[in-house]
Design a protein around this motif. Structure first.
Motif, PDB file in Angstrom:
ATOM      1  N   HIS A 189       0.846  -1.202   0.000  1.00 49.04           N
ATOM      2  CA  HIS A 189       0.000   0.000   0.000  1.00 49.04           C
ATOM      3  C   HIS A 189       0.876   1.245   0.000  1.00 49.04           C
ATOM      4  O   HIS A 189       1.433   1.645   1.024  1.00 49.04           O
ATOM      5  CB  HIS A 189      -0.932   0.036   1.213  1.00 49.04           C
ATOM      6  CG  HIS A 189      -1.886   1.200   1.181  1.00 49.04           C
ATOM      7  ND1 HIS A 189      -3.253   1.043   1.141  1.00 49.04           N
ATOM      8  CD2 HIS A 189      -1.676   2.544   1.164  1.00 49.04           C
ATOM      9  CE1 HIS A 189      -3.836   2.234   1.106  1.00 49.04           C
ATOM     10  NE2 HIS A 189      -2.886   3.178   1.137  1.00 49.04           N
ATOM     11  N   ASP A 241       2.351   3.530   2.717  1.00 49.11           N
ATOM     12  CA  ASP A 241       1.414   4.609   2.420  1.00 49.11           C
ATOM     13  C   ASP A 241       2.185   5.726   1.709  1.00 49.11           C
ATOM     14  O   ASP A 241       3.202   5.477   1.063  1.00 49.11           O
ATOM     15  CB  ASP A 241       0.696   5.071   3.697  1.00 49.11           C
ATOM     16  CG  ASP A 241      -0.708   5.613   3.402  1.00 49.11           C
ATOM     17  OD1 ASP A 241      -1.101   5.642   2.221  1.00 49.11           O
ATOM     18  OD2 ASP A 241      -1.410   6.010   4.345  1.00 49.11           O
ATOM     19  N   HIS A 294      -6.351   0.309   6.096  1.00 46.75           N
ATOM     20  CA  HIS A 294      -6.402   1.088   7.343  1.00 46.75           C
ATOM     21  C   HIS A 294      -7.375   0.499   8.362  1.00 46.75           C
ATOM     22  O   HIS A 294      -6.966   0.038   9.399  1.00 46.75           O
ATOM     23  CB  HIS A 294      -6.668   2.574   7.102  1.00 46.75           C
ATOM     24  CG  HIS A 294      -5.632   3.217   6.234  1.00 46.75           C
ATOM     25  ND1 HIS A 294      -4.297   3.151   6.538  1.00 46.75           N
ATOM     26  CD2 HIS A 294      -5.719   3.886   5.044  1.00 46.75           C
ATOM     27  CE1 HIS A 294      -3.608   3.769   5.591  1.00 46.75           C
ATOM     28  NE2 HIS A 294      -4.430   4.216   4.672  1.00 46.75           N
ATOM     29  N   HIS A 346      -9.766   2.496   0.903  1.00 50.79           N
ATOM     30  CA  HIS A 346      -9.280   3.259   2.059  1.00 50.79           C
ATOM     31  C   HIS A 346     -10.449   3.463   3.029  1.00 50.79           C
ATOM     32  O   HIS A 346     -11.471   4.029   2.652  1.00 50.79           O
ATOM     33  CB  HIS A 346      -8.797   4.643   1.625  1.00 50.79           C
ATOM     34  CG  HIS A 346      -7.417   4.696   1.052  1.00 50.79           C
ATOM     35  ND1 HIS A 346      -7.078   4.115  -0.134  1.00 50.79           N
ATOM     36  CD2 HIS A 346      -6.283   5.295   1.518  1.00 50.79           C
ATOM     37  CE1 HIS A 346      -5.789   4.351  -0.384  1.00 50.79           C
ATOM     38  NE2 HIS A 346      -5.282   5.062   0.597  1.00 50.79           N
ATOM     39  N   HIS A 352       1.553   5.208  -2.451  1.00 47.46           N
ATOM     40  CA  HIS A 352       1.009   6.170  -3.427  1.00 47.46           C
ATOM     41  C   HIS A 352       2.192   6.737  -4.194  1.00 47.46           C
ATOM     42  O   HIS A 352       2.609   7.869  -3.952  1.00 47.46           O
ATOM     43  CB  HIS A 352       0.257   7.302  -2.716  1.00 47.46           C
ATOM     44  CG  HIS A 352      -0.952   6.859  -1.965  1.00 47.46           C
ATOM     45  ND1 HIS A 352      -2.237   6.985  -2.461  1.00 47.46           N
ATOM     46  CD2 HIS A 352      -1.085   6.269  -0.744  1.00 47.46           C
ATOM     47  CE1 HIS A 352      -3.110   6.512  -1.571  1.00 47.46           C
ATOM     48  NE2 HIS A 352      -2.429   6.064  -0.520  1.00 47.46           N
TER      49      HIS A 352
HETATM   50 ZN   LIG Z   1      -3.218   5.268   1.250  1.00 47.21          ZN
END
Ligand SMILES: [Zn+2]
Length: 395
Positions: free
Chosen positions: A57, A296, A242, A210, A59
């Motif tokens: 996970h 993340d 999450h 998410h 970005h």
């Molecule tokens: Zn994220």
């Protein structure tokens, strides 16, 4: 691609052995293996050999890695952060292909051999970020596996045109459909779930949503996700990222939610966030829930933190959970290797004969010490190629 012989290394829990790599795969494991012509021998000096780390996970389209340091400037709300990110992108001429490539090189240097990345899709961006990350995936396809989740950062019910772009992202090469806070951001939870499941079902892909919603609001969203997973027969294809609510509800409600996850084979991703409750990792694992982790966002407009190091992430999972025993620390590392590989559908993600050669050499007395110290990686081999030595990307 060279054939390699790693001398004197220790697989997880094993004594010192040699590992022979031919044509990108593990050909033999044993003591005193013979090398031979055309085989590059590497002395491991007793280092621990781990399977490739998996960042399930991140970005990578958003990172500012490689750009001059910029003090964090976003306000406290999600809208503040979205607006701040937009204005920084415009000011800096943010190039998602360049930025994602910077993150891939750093991740490889830390021993990550597979990444699932959420990539922004929104009317003001179109598919620009998806196309940029697809370019990076193609450029690095010989050394890393990358999955792309089409991510509606700004919502899709409250941002018309986004759902159509998510379908277009799948047609362009994205692998899965994302989602975000059906109640808190979208304020229309059933419709949000309807739309993302419809796109995923129509295209035969998975969903990675998410879910930051707290307490009972988040629990309600998990119930909706589980109901829809069951009715569409999408067991095993859904990840809840999450799931903060699971860290702050009653034991009875938690057990009910875990039942739903187990019944529908829904996986949980946690990165042990700062400032939020997060799921009780060992409770989930003990019930058989698949758990993965990721970095993340890394050094972007949303947060200045992140090093792309999944060994450091395993450390943070254990540290924030206050897991102190060796076997529990080892479980955090399993989440950052096999856990991510399971979610990404990467079979054969262990150092065993016949499997792809994704191997990380790192010094440590034990696997638990490797996690707590997370020293620079001595050597990283991905898809049978040496991609980093002594903590530096070399490919
Ligand atoms: Zn994220």
């Amino acid at each position: 691609m060279k054939n390699l012989l790693l001398r004197h290394v220790r697989r997880w829990g094993d004594p010192v052995q040699d590992i022979l790599i031919r044509e990108g795969h593990i050909a033999a494991i044993g003591t005193d293996l013979s090398g031979g012509p055309g085989i590059k021998e590497i002395e491991g000096n007793g280092a621990i050999a781990l399977p490739g780390l998996v960042d399930a996970h991140t970005h990578m389209d958003k990172t500012r890695l490689g750009l001059p340091w910029r003090p964090h400037s976003a306000g406290p709300t999600i809208k503040d952060k979205v607006d701040n990110e937009r204005s920084i992108r415009r000011e800096e001429g943010h190039d998602p292909a360049v930025q994602s490539a910077n993150q891939v090189r750093l991740a490889l240097s830390k021993g990550t051999t597979a990444i699932r990345t959420h990539v922004d899709v929104a009317p003001d961006l179109g598919l620009k970020h998806v196309m940029g990350v697809l370019e990076t995936r193609e450029a690095f396809k010989d050394v890393i596996d990358i999955e792309i989740v089409a991510f509606p950062q700004q919502g899709l019910i409250n941002t018309p045109g986004t759902a159509e772009l998510m379908q277009a992202a799948i047609e362009a090469g994205a692998d899965h459909i994302g989602g975000i806070d059906p109640s808190l951001i979208e304020r229309d939870p059933v419709e949000h779930i309807n739309v993302i499941f419809a796109i995923a079902d129509r295209n035969g892909v998975g969903i990675d949503i998410h879910l930051h919603e707290p307490g009972e609001l988040g629990a309600f969203s998990i119930e909706l996700i589980a109901e829809r997973t069951q009715s569409l027969g999408m067991q095993g294809k859904i990840v809840i990222s999450h799931g903060f609510c699971m860290g702050a509800i009653s034991e009875g409600r938690l057990q009910h939610l875990i039942d739903l996850l187990v019944e529908n084979d829904i996986a949980i991703m946690t990165h042990a966030p700062g400032g939020s409750p997060f799921p009780p990792i060992l409770k989930l694992r003990q019930r058989g829930v698949r758990v993965c982790s990721g970095n993340d966002g890394i050094q972007g407009a949303w947060s200045p933190y992140g090093t792309a190091d999944m060994l450091e992430r395993a450390f943070l999972l254990g540290y924030r959970s206050n897991y102190l025993k060796d076997q529990h620390i080892e479980e955090m590392l399993r989440i950052c290797t096999q856990g991510g590989a399971s979610v990404m559908g990467l079979g054969g993600h262990s150092i065993s004969v016949g499997n792809p050669a994704n191997i990380v050499l790192v010094e440590g007395a034990s696997v638990a010490e490797v996690v707590t110290a997370h020293r620079p990686r001595n050597l990283v081999i991905s898809k049978g190629r040496i991609v980093a030595e002594n903590g530096v990307y070399t490919n």
